[in-house]
Scaffold this active site. Structure first.
Site, PDB file in Angstrom:
ATOM      1  CE  LYS A  40      -2.830  -0.151   3.552  1.00  0.00           C
ATOM      2  NZ  LYS A  40      -2.646  -1.418   4.280  1.00  0.00           N
TER       3      LYS A  40
ATOM      4  CG  ASP B 161      -6.553  -5.526  10.939  1.00  0.00           C
ATOM      5  OD1 ASP B 161      -6.877  -6.687  10.673  1.00  0.00           O
ATOM      6  OD2 ASP B 161      -5.542  -4.953  10.478  1.00  0.00           O
TER       7      ASP B 161
ATOM      8  CD  GLU C 174      -3.319  -3.323  15.174  1.00  0.00           C
ATOM      9  OE1 GLU C 174      -2.909  -3.382  16.341  1.00  0.00           O
ATOM     10  OE2 GLU C 174      -2.605  -3.553  14.181  1.00  0.00           O
TER      11      GLU C 174
ATOM     12  CE  LYS D 169     -17.917 -15.151  -3.556  1.00  0.00           C
ATOM     13  NZ  LYS D 169     -19.186 -14.691  -4.172  1.00  0.00           N
TER      14      LYS D 169
ATOM     15  CB  CYS E 123      25.132   3.304  10.891  1.00  0.00           C
ATOM     16  SG  CYS E 123      24.714   4.002  12.498  1.00  0.00           S
TER      17      CYS E 123
ATOM     18  N   GLY F 267      28.162  -0.540  10.234  1.00  0.00           N
ATOM     19  CA  GLY F 267      29.138  -0.990   9.241  1.00  0.00           C
ATOM     20  C   GLY F 267      30.413  -0.157   9.325  1.00  0.00           C
TER      21      GLY F 267
ATOM     22  CG  HIS G  59      21.592   5.299   8.627  1.00  0.00           C
ATOM     23  ND1 HIS G  59      21.760   3.942   8.518  1.00  0.00           N
ATOM     24  CD2 HIS G  59      21.660   5.586   9.945  1.00  0.00           C
ATOM     25  CE1 HIS G  59      21.908   3.419   9.731  1.00  0.00           C
ATOM     26  NE2 HIS G  59      21.850   4.400  10.607  1.00  0.00           N
TER      27      HIS G  59
ATOM     28  CD  GLU H 112      20.901   3.766   5.033  1.00  0.00           C
ATOM     29  OE1 GLU H 112      21.966   4.337   4.731  1.00  0.00           O
ATOM     30  OE2 GLU H 112      20.777   3.048   6.045  1.00  0.00           O
TER      31      GLU H 112
HETATM   32  N1  GLN Z   1      24.528   0.049  16.965  1.00  0.00           N
HETATM   33  C1  GLN Z   1      25.249   1.188  16.518  1.00  0.00           C
HETATM   34  C2  GLN Z   1      24.997   2.406  17.383  1.00  0.00           C
HETATM   35  O1  GLN Z   1      24.033   2.454  18.090  1.00  0.00           O
HETATM   36  C3  GLN Z   1      24.952   1.501  15.067  1.00  0.00           C
HETATM   37  C4  GLN Z   1      23.538   1.908  14.838  1.00  0.00           C
HETATM   38  C5  GLN Z   1      23.104   1.767  13.390  1.00  0.00           C
HETATM   39  O2  GLN Z   1      23.724   1.066  12.606  1.00  0.00           O
HETATM   40  N2  GLN Z   1      22.007   2.413  13.039  1.00  0.00           N
HETATM   41  O3  GLN Z   1      25.758   3.341  17.352  1.00  0.00           O
END
Ligand code: GLN
Length: 550
Positions: free
Chosen positions: A26, A157, A159, A198, A395, A397, A525, A527
């Site tokens: 959705k 539902d 909720e 249906k 992060c 990573g 991040h 992304e």
């Molecule tokens: N666990 C790590 C922290 O809290 C990285 C968090 C994450 O990857 N969003 O700093």
């Protein structure tokens, strides 16, 4: 206190409800409707309603609920907001997500402050008023021509019933300004080879029982709806055949606005509101979709994570924004990505799996929390570093890139993050000072370092080459940081901290170019700021380097 009828209503509201089963996409359908309206010259904002009692998505398990989307203002939200921001290239705030938790918290707080003095506080009208006022407030603040409101869950539902009731009241209060799109599942029964309508009929019946007649039906299924089934759905639901649209499974979800457009969905919506198309342009979007569908140039991307498994199913949902960001970047360079998902826990059990990384063009180590799978990620980082495979760490990573480097290059064999080993002698990653107190007090919800923060970039680094700016803003969600006490030691061995915050938190790191040509990580991040037609520079650079070595 009841100012729940918005007297100055300018905006039009489109509610999107779901039927039969959840997980129909959705969010993508809502975002695609928004895209259609934008392409016709209108401004659009969107609200996601999550009927659960959690205040926000921050404390939900990724394997259960998928990714947590982080808004610029630091909201931890359901991933559907990610679809809205991506498809429509808009920036939303945490208020664009409403949960039962937020609504009840606000009603109870008002009750305690005597705002309903003398009254019995009830689900209707007090909770429904709270819901309507929230929607009005957010849409008024955004000033958009259209406010899309997606109601999570399925009709029937328990909720979400008060949210549907609030929506019903809004249509009554604003005739001609509120429309309903009902998205329901049309299964194709394998044993019969036939598409069955249906379930849709039943879910519309359910919706009508609570007073909502849908204006549009989106039949979501593996395949396209044919005329016979369209006529049948129309007969049983009172929805004109011209207002029943099909949303089949797609290889590239970004194609949905184009499909809806061809079917005339956008025009029908405007017609019902008595509005005209001011413009119409989906050409750039269409080119982008074309590359993702048809390019014969493939970039192979490995993602080493740990949130893939739910029961016996393997789902990459927890990394959806990372995956989408790769698609944006790949398309930008004319490539179609092919993904290899590698579970870091499997690497721990069988290190020979690391060889899978020989067959990808680059590796991404996404964010995460806790101890599970960490060693597998560190092994993957080492493998990519030693074999000069392009790598991007996000992060957690990024933090694990630092741990790996400290252990295997600097020689601090027991180096770790205190998130995993509180007593390590070499805590190269430690908790942010202000976070320590929060955890001692068990104040988990919404307390990480969240949302957009400034990143100051060091000249002469790969990060600078990528962003070409002294300062940028990116979105964060973390509690731990690179331990400042280890920075000089790490740098003396060739790990460069190329981005920091104004108060000194290390926010980007990379290897000196003679040690590795493309090995970079960010505490933030990227992304969350990537958009289909505007890939985030970090992803863009990763893909460009992976395919051209430049
Ligand atoms: N666990 C790590 C922290 O809290 C990285 C968090 C994450 O990857 N969003 O700093």
């Amino acid at each position: 206190m009841t100012c729940y009828v918005d007297m100055f209503i300018m905006t039009r509201y489109i509610f999107v409800t779901g039927g039969v089963v959840s997980g129909l996409g959705k969010g993508v359908i809502t975002a695609s409707i928004g895209k259609l309206l934008q392409s016709r010259g209108y401004s659009v904002t969107a609200i996601k309603i999550d009927p659960y009692l959690n205040y926000d998505a921050g404390t939900l398990r990724p394997t259960e609920h998928g990714e947590v989307w982080v808004t610029e203002d630091g909201g931890e939200i359901d991933q559907d907001l990610g679809h809205y921001e991506r498809f429509m290239d808009i920036t939303l705030s945490k208020d664009h997500n409403i949960t039962s938790g937020k609504i009840y918290a606000s009603v109870i707080e008002k009750e305690r402050r005597g705002r309903y003095l003398g009254k019995t506080v009830q689900p209707i009208p007090h909770v429904t008023d709270e819901i309507k006022n929230w929607i009005y407030r957010v849409s008024r603040k955004s000033g958009a021509d259209f406010t899309l409101v997606e109601i999570g869950g399925v009709v029937g539902d328990y909720e979400n019933i008060l949210f549907l009731e609030a929506a019903r009241q809004m249509r009554m209060e604003h005739p001609g300004k509120v429309l309903f799109v009902h998205v329901a599942y049309v299964p194709i029964l394998k044993s019969l080879g036939e598409m069955k309508t249906k379930p849709v009929q039943h879910s519309v019946k359910e919706l009508r029982a609570i007073g909502i007649q849908p204006d549009f039906i989106v039949a979501r299924g593996e395949g396209e709806l044919d005329d016979v089934r369209r006529a049948k759905i129309s007969l049983f639901t009172n929805v004109d055949e011209r207002d029943i649209f099909s949303a089949p499974d797609l290889e590239v979800v970004y194609e949905l606005p184009l499909i809806f457009d061809k079917m005339g969905f956008g025009d029908r919506i405007l017609e019902k509101f008595g509005l005209k198309s001011v413009a119409k342009d989906l050409s750039e979007w269409s080119k982008f979709v074309d590359v993702l569908k048809n390019s014969n140039k493939i970039v192979r991307v490995g993602i080493v994570g740990k949130y893939f498994r739910t029961g016996i199913y393997n789902l990459p949902d927890a990394y959806i924004s990372v995956i989408e960001s790769v698609k944006h970047a790949a398309a930008f360079h004319g490539y179609k990505p092919s993904f290899m998902y590698i579970n870091s826990m499997d690497i721990e059990k069988d290190p020979s799996l690391l060889r899978m990384l020989d067959s990808v063009d680059c590796v991404i180590i996404p964010g995460g929390f806790g101890a599970r799978g960490v060693e597998g990620k560190i092994m993957a980082i080492r493998y990519a570093r030693e074999r000069r495979i392009p790598l991007l760490g996000l992060c957690y990573g990024f933090q694990l890139m630092v741990v790996e480097f400290a252990r295997n290059v600097v020689g601090l064999v027991d180096a770790h993050t205190t998130e995993v080993d509180k007593n390590t002698k070499n805590p190269v990653i430690t908790i942010l000072p202000e976070q320590e107190k929060l955890l001692v007090e068990s104040r988990y919800g919404g307390t990480m370092r969240l949302g957009a923060h400034k990143v100051i970039i060091k000249r002469g680094t790969l990060a600078y080459e990528i962003y070409r700016a002294e300062a940028i803003y990116e979105r964060f969600r973390h509690r731990y940081e690179v331990n400042p006490e280890y920075v000089d030691l790490l740098e003396s061995h060739g790990f460069i901290f190329s981005g920091m915050s104004e108060d000194g938190i290390k926010q980007m790191g990379e290897l000196r170019r003679d040690l590795h040509p493309f090995f970079i990580g960010s505490q933030f991040h990227p992304e969350f700021t990537s958009r289909p037609l505007k890939p985030n520079p970090l992803f863009s650079a990763l893909i460009k380097y992976s395919v051209s070595g430049k």
